[in-house]
Scaffold this active site. Structure first.
Site, PDB file in Angstrom:
ATOM      1  N   ARG A 182      41.376  24.536  85.766  1.00  0.00           N
ATOM      2  CA  ARG A 182      41.917  25.830  85.314  1.00  0.00           C
ATOM      3  C   ARG A 182      43.214  25.690  84.520  1.00  0.00           C
ATOM      4  NH1 ARG A 182      40.278  27.027  90.507  1.00  0.00           N
ATOM      5  NH2 ARG A 182      38.235  28.001  90.495  1.00  0.00           N
TER       6      ARG A 182
ATOM      7  N   LYS B 144      45.571  28.583  69.985  1.00  0.00           N
ATOM      8  CA  LYS B 144      44.113  28.777  69.962  1.00  0.00           C
ATOM      9  C   LYS B 144      43.443  27.422  70.151  1.00  0.00           C
ATOM     10  CE  LYS B 144      43.592  32.734  66.816  1.00  0.00           C
ATOM     11  NZ  LYS B 144      42.994  33.166  65.537  1.00  0.00           N
TER      12      LYS B 144
ATOM     13  N   GLU C 222      46.973  25.534  52.711  1.00  0.00           N
ATOM     14  CA  GLU C 222      47.509  26.366  53.791  1.00  0.00           C
ATOM     15  C   GLU C 222      49.014  26.624  53.568  1.00  0.00           C
ATOM     16  OE1 GLU C 222      45.642  28.504  56.213  1.00  0.00           O
ATOM     17  OE2 GLU C 222      44.540  26.621  56.264  1.00  0.00           O
TER      18      GLU C 222
ATOM     19  N   LYS D  13      54.623  30.665  61.102  1.00  0.00           N
ATOM     20  CA  LYS D  13      53.491  30.869  62.015  1.00  0.00           C
ATOM     21  C   LYS D  13      53.991  31.197  63.417  1.00  0.00           C
ATOM     22  CE  LYS D  13      48.999  29.742  63.623  1.00  0.00           C
ATOM     23  NZ  LYS D  13      47.771  28.948  63.580  1.00  0.00           N
TER      24      LYS D  13
ATOM     25  N   GLU E 215      46.103  38.140  68.399  1.00  0.00           N
ATOM     26  CA  GLU E 215      45.547  38.639  67.145  1.00  0.00           C
ATOM     27  C   GLU E 215      45.011  40.067  67.246  1.00  0.00           C
ATOM     28  OE1 GLU E 215      43.431  35.746  64.889  1.00  0.00           O
ATOM     29  OE2 GLU E 215      43.015  37.147  63.252  1.00  0.00           O
TER      30      GLU E 215
ATOM     31  N   ARG F 231      49.025  39.117  63.297  1.00  0.00           N
ATOM     32  CA  ARG F 231      48.517  37.755  63.127  1.00  0.00           C
ATOM     33  C   ARG F 231      47.450  37.687  62.023  1.00  0.00           C
ATOM     34  NH1 ARG F 231      47.619  33.336  68.034  1.00  0.00           N
ATOM     35  NH2 ARG F 231      46.901  31.641  66.723  1.00  0.00           N
TER      36      ARG F 231
ATOM     37  N   ASN G 219      45.412  35.261  57.816  1.00  0.00           N
ATOM     38  CA  ASN G 219      44.065  35.088  57.279  1.00  0.00           C
ATOM     39  C   ASN G 219      43.987  35.354  55.782  1.00  0.00           C
ATOM     40  OD1 ASN G 219      42.986  34.348  59.736  1.00  0.00           O
ATOM     41  ND2 ASN G 219      42.548  36.449  60.316  1.00  0.00           N
TER      42      ASN G 219
ATOM     43  N   HIS H 140      41.375  33.798  53.586  1.00  0.00           N
ATOM     44  CA  HIS H 140      40.353  33.278  54.493  1.00  0.00           C
ATOM     45  C   HIS H 140      39.070  34.105  54.514  1.00  0.00           C
ATOM     46  CE1 HIS H 140      43.540  30.660  55.777  1.00  0.00           C
ATOM     47  NE2 HIS H 140      42.781  30.075  56.676  1.00  0.00           N
TER      48      HIS H 140
ATOM     49  N   HIS I 110      36.534  31.444  53.969  1.00  0.00           N
ATOM     50  CA  HIS I 110      35.565  31.079  55.017  1.00  0.00           C
ATOM     51  C   HIS I 110      34.139  31.222  54.517  1.00  0.00           C
ATOM     52  CE1 HIS I 110      38.429  31.642  58.681  1.00  0.00           C
ATOM     53  NE2 HIS I 110      38.276  30.361  58.382  1.00  0.00           N
TER      54      HIS I 110
ATOM     55  N   HIS J 245      38.648  22.679  54.007  1.00  0.00           N
ATOM     56  CA  HIS J 245      39.142  24.009  54.388  1.00  0.00           C
ATOM     57  C   HIS J 245      40.221  24.527  53.424  1.00  0.00           C
ATOM     58  CE1 HIS J 245      40.201  27.404  56.875  1.00  0.00           C
ATOM     59  NE2 HIS J 245      41.462  27.010  56.869  1.00  0.00           N
TER      60      HIS J 245
HETATM   61  N1  LIG Z   1      43.564  26.152  66.514  1.00  0.00           N
HETATM   62  C1  LIG Z   1      43.841  26.697  65.354  1.00  0.00           C
HETATM   63  O1  LIG Z   1      44.570  27.685  65.267  1.00  0.00           O
HETATM   64  C2  LIG Z   1      43.271  26.080  64.111  1.00  0.00           C
HETATM   65  C3  LIG Z   1      43.760  26.475  62.861  1.00  0.00           C
HETATM   66  C4  LIG Z   1      43.249  25.856  61.731  1.00  0.00           C
HETATM   67  C5  LIG Z   1      42.273  24.885  61.847  1.00  0.00           C
HETATM   68  N2  LIG Z   1      41.810  24.520  63.065  1.00  0.00           N
HETATM   69  C6  LIG Z   1      40.777  23.487  63.221  1.00  0.00           C
HETATM   70  O2  LIG Z   1      41.305  22.259  62.761  1.00  0.00           O
HETATM   71  C7  LIG Z   1      40.226  21.423  62.358  1.00  0.00           C
HETATM   72  C8  LIG Z   1      40.583  20.759  61.059  1.00  0.00           C
HETATM   73  O3  LIG Z   1      41.761  20.008  61.234  1.00  0.00           O
HETATM   74  P1  LIG Z   1      42.149  18.787  60.280  1.00  0.00           P
HETATM   75  O4  LIG Z   1      42.041  19.217  58.882  1.00  0.00           O
HETATM   76  O5  LIG Z   1      43.427  18.257  60.791  1.00  0.00           O
HETATM   77  O6  LIG Z   1      40.921  17.800  60.509  1.00  0.00           O
HETATM   78  P2  LIG Z   1      40.728  16.445  61.339  1.00  0.00           P
HETATM   79  O7  LIG Z   1      41.336  16.526  62.665  1.00  0.00           O
HETATM   80  O8  LIG Z   1      39.272  16.161  61.254  1.00  0.00           O
HETATM   81  O9  LIG Z   1      41.524  15.371  60.461  1.00  0.00           O
HETATM   82  C9  LIG Z   1      41.082  15.081  59.163  1.00  0.00           C
HETATM   83  C10 LIG Z   1      40.802  13.580  58.984  1.00  0.00           C
HETATM   84  O10 LIG Z   1      42.033  12.871  58.870  1.00  0.00           O
HETATM   85  C11 LIG Z   1      42.120  11.829  59.838  1.00  0.00           C
HETATM   86  N3  LIG Z   1      43.536  11.716  60.164  1.00  0.00           N
HETATM   87  C12 LIG Z   1      44.274  12.564  60.906  1.00  0.00           C
HETATM   88  N4  LIG Z   1      45.560  12.249  60.846  1.00  0.00           N
HETATM   89  C13 LIG Z   1      45.670  11.155  60.054  1.00  0.00           C
HETATM   90  C14 LIG Z   1      46.769  10.375  59.587  1.00  0.00           C
HETATM   91  N5  LIG Z   1      48.034  10.707  59.893  1.00  0.00           N
HETATM   92  N6  LIG Z   1      46.499   9.320  58.796  1.00  0.00           N
HETATM   93  C15 LIG Z   1      45.217   9.024  58.436  1.00  0.00           C
HETATM   94  N7  LIG Z   1      44.150   9.731  58.816  1.00  0.00           N
HETATM   95  C16 LIG Z   1      44.383  10.803  59.616  1.00  0.00           C
HETATM   96  C17 LIG Z   1      41.210  12.276  60.941  1.00  0.00           C
HETATM   97  O11 LIG Z   1      40.757  11.188  61.689  1.00  0.00           O
HETATM   98  C18 LIG Z   1      40.077  12.949  60.160  1.00  0.00           C
HETATM   99  O12 LIG Z   1      39.202  11.976  59.671  1.00  0.00           O
HETATM  100  C19 LIG Z   1      38.999  22.299  62.282  1.00  0.00           C
HETATM  101  O13 LIG Z   1      38.157  22.007  63.361  1.00  0.00           O
HETATM  102  C20 LIG Z   1      39.550  23.700  62.403  1.00  0.00           C
HETATM  103  O14 LIG Z   1      38.651  24.595  63.025  1.00  0.00           O
HETATM  104  C21 LIG Z   1      42.302  25.104  64.188  1.00  0.00           C
HETATM  105 ZN   LIG Z   2      43.114  28.139  57.484  1.00  0.00          ZN
END
Ligand SMILES: NC(=O)c1ccc[n+]([C@@H]2O[C@H](COP(=O)([O-])OP(=O)(O)OC[C@H]3O[C@@H](n4cnc5c(N)ncnc54)[C@H](O)[C@@H]3O)[C@@H](O)[C@H]2O)c1
Ligand SMILES: [Zn+2]
Length: 357
Positions: free
Chosen positions: A117, A139, A181, A223, A233, A237, A241, A244, A248, A261
């Site tokens: 939990r 999130k 972003e 943020k 949200e 918040r 978006n 987006h 999206h 993205h």
């Molecule tokens: N929780 C939230 O509010 C929120 C907001 C936006 C996005 N997200 C989520 O985030 C995810 C995307 O995140 P992302 O773009 O970081 O993708 P990711 O975590 O897949 O990282 C992108 C790539 O870069 C590599 N990598 C990471 N850090 C590195 C570094 N310092 N040096 C070399 N390689 C590195 C990773 O292994 C991966 O291959 C999605 O699943 C999305 O839904 C969540």
């Molecule tokens: Zn985004």
């Protein structure tokens, strides 16, 4: 290292922040002894740094390194991690530290929020997208075959470490995607950040720590401010978006393969700024200034070979007919948005024609 408070959480921003993980968690969680460190193959070098810092502060560290990529963000992987934690007898006083991009922080957050939990959670975000977005706000999520982020929780980490020096190893397209972003924050809240980017674009391209530090700090602060006023949200918040709604839909229409993205968000911002102009909410100069900023960052503002019908379908506008309306966040100026704005479907179709031309 600068600190940003966010609800029950704290963000630590600055070059070298990852070396502070041990000391900081020791102070925040005096009774904690065991840490489970979750990372992926591409982030192991940073995982090792963090592990070293934790051990120096007296933590016992074990962990897991997953194959990189979005496909790991699923219930099956979360379940395997839950079981691993249980087998290794991690208890409610233990801490999960996620070291990686959004995939690892979303998945690690989900596991930490559900195991027994909820156990204490900390994040060391290693992508630009993560540092300005995914690691901030509480999130957590995993994907289902039916859609992205369909299972998740709201769960604030105790501490989030945003160290811009780790961004030097990020693949170029991932880095530029993160700038999409960043550009979003410029348009919704921070025109001065836009000026900074224009001035410092060469240093940004070289990924120099001082300028990345300033960018990450300003975006994280925006943020954090927005989220602390609207954690779940229900209102404000939504301004996060911007870009987006259409972005999206572009991602979905491309089967999440064509566009990263931040690239989709960049094209979405272009389309939504066109809407703002068509509706008389923003003058042409806003669209032009935003377009200049996006292109300076190396981001796309058009996408080729994208079926407009698929994009409309992803926004569910195909079912709403010609009277269909969608609520948008639209820019009034660089640094200021209006929300919600209802936009008639035909206008959206016209904007899509421009960006897919
Ligand atoms: N929780 C939230 O509010 C929120 C907001 C936006 C996005 N997200 C989520 O985030 C995810 C995307 O995140 P992302 O773009 O970081 O993708 P990711 O975590 O897949 O990282 C992108 C790539 O870069 C590599 N990598 C990471 N850090 C590195 C570094 N310092 N040096 C070399 N390689 C590195 C990773 O292994 C991966 O291959 C999605 O699943 C999305 O839904 C969540
Ligand atoms: Zn985004």
């Amino acid at each position: 290292v600068r600190e940003i408070p966010l609800l029950s959480s704290r963000l630590y921003v600055g070059p070298g922040a990852r070396a502070e993980v041990g000391r900081t968690l020791r102070a925040l969680l005096p009774d904690a002894r065991r840490v489970f460190l979750l990372t992926d193959k591409n982030c192991e070098r940073y995982g090792r740094d963090v592990q070293g810092a934790l051990r120096q502060s007296g933590f016992e560290v074990e962990g897991s390194s997953l194959p990189p990529g979005e496909t790991q963000k699923k219930l099956a992987t979360a379940g395997r991690l839950h079981e691993l934690l249980a087998r290794k007898k991690f208890d409610r006083k233990s801490v999960l530290v996620a070291v990686g991009g959004g995939v690892i922080t979303d998945l690690g957050g989900f596991v930490a929020s559900t195991y027994m939990r909820g156990i204490a959670l900390a994040m060391v975000s290693t992508t630009l997208l993560g540092q300005v977005d995914a690691a901030i706000g509480g999130k957590t999520a995993v994907n289902l075959p039916q859609g992205k982020n369909l299972v998740g929780t709201f769960y604030q980490p105790r501490a989030v470490f945003l160290d811009p020096t780790v961004l030097t190893t990020l693949p170029p397209r991932e880095f530029v995607s993160g700038l999409g972003e960043v550009a979003k924050y410029v348009v919704i809240r921070d025109a001065e950040l836009g000026a900074l980017i224009e001035r410092e674009i060469e240093a940004i391209r070289r990924r120099e720590a001082p300028v990345l530090d300033e960018i990450v700090y300003r975006c994280a602060a925006i943020k954090a401010d927005v989220v602390s006023k609207d954690e779940k949200e229900s209102g404000l918040r939504a301004i996060l978006n911007y870009g987006h709604t259409i972005g999206h839909a572009l991602e979905a229409a491309g089967g999440y393969k064509t566009l990263f993205h931040g690239e989709a968000i960049s094209i979405g911002m272009e389309a939504e700024a066109i809407l703002a102009m068509e509706l008389g909410i923003a003058p042409l100069e806003v669209l032009a200034a935003q377009n200049r900023l996006l292109r300076l960052c190396g981001l796309p503002t058009r996408v080729k070979r994208m079926a407009r019908q698929k994009v409309l379908a992803a926004m569910k506008l195909d079912k709403k007919g010609v009277d269909g309306r969608l609520r948008f966040v639209l820019p009034e100026a660089i640094g200021r948005v209006r929300w919600p704005v209802e936009v008639p479907a035909p206008l959206i179709a016209t904007a899509l024609r421009t960006i897919t031309a």
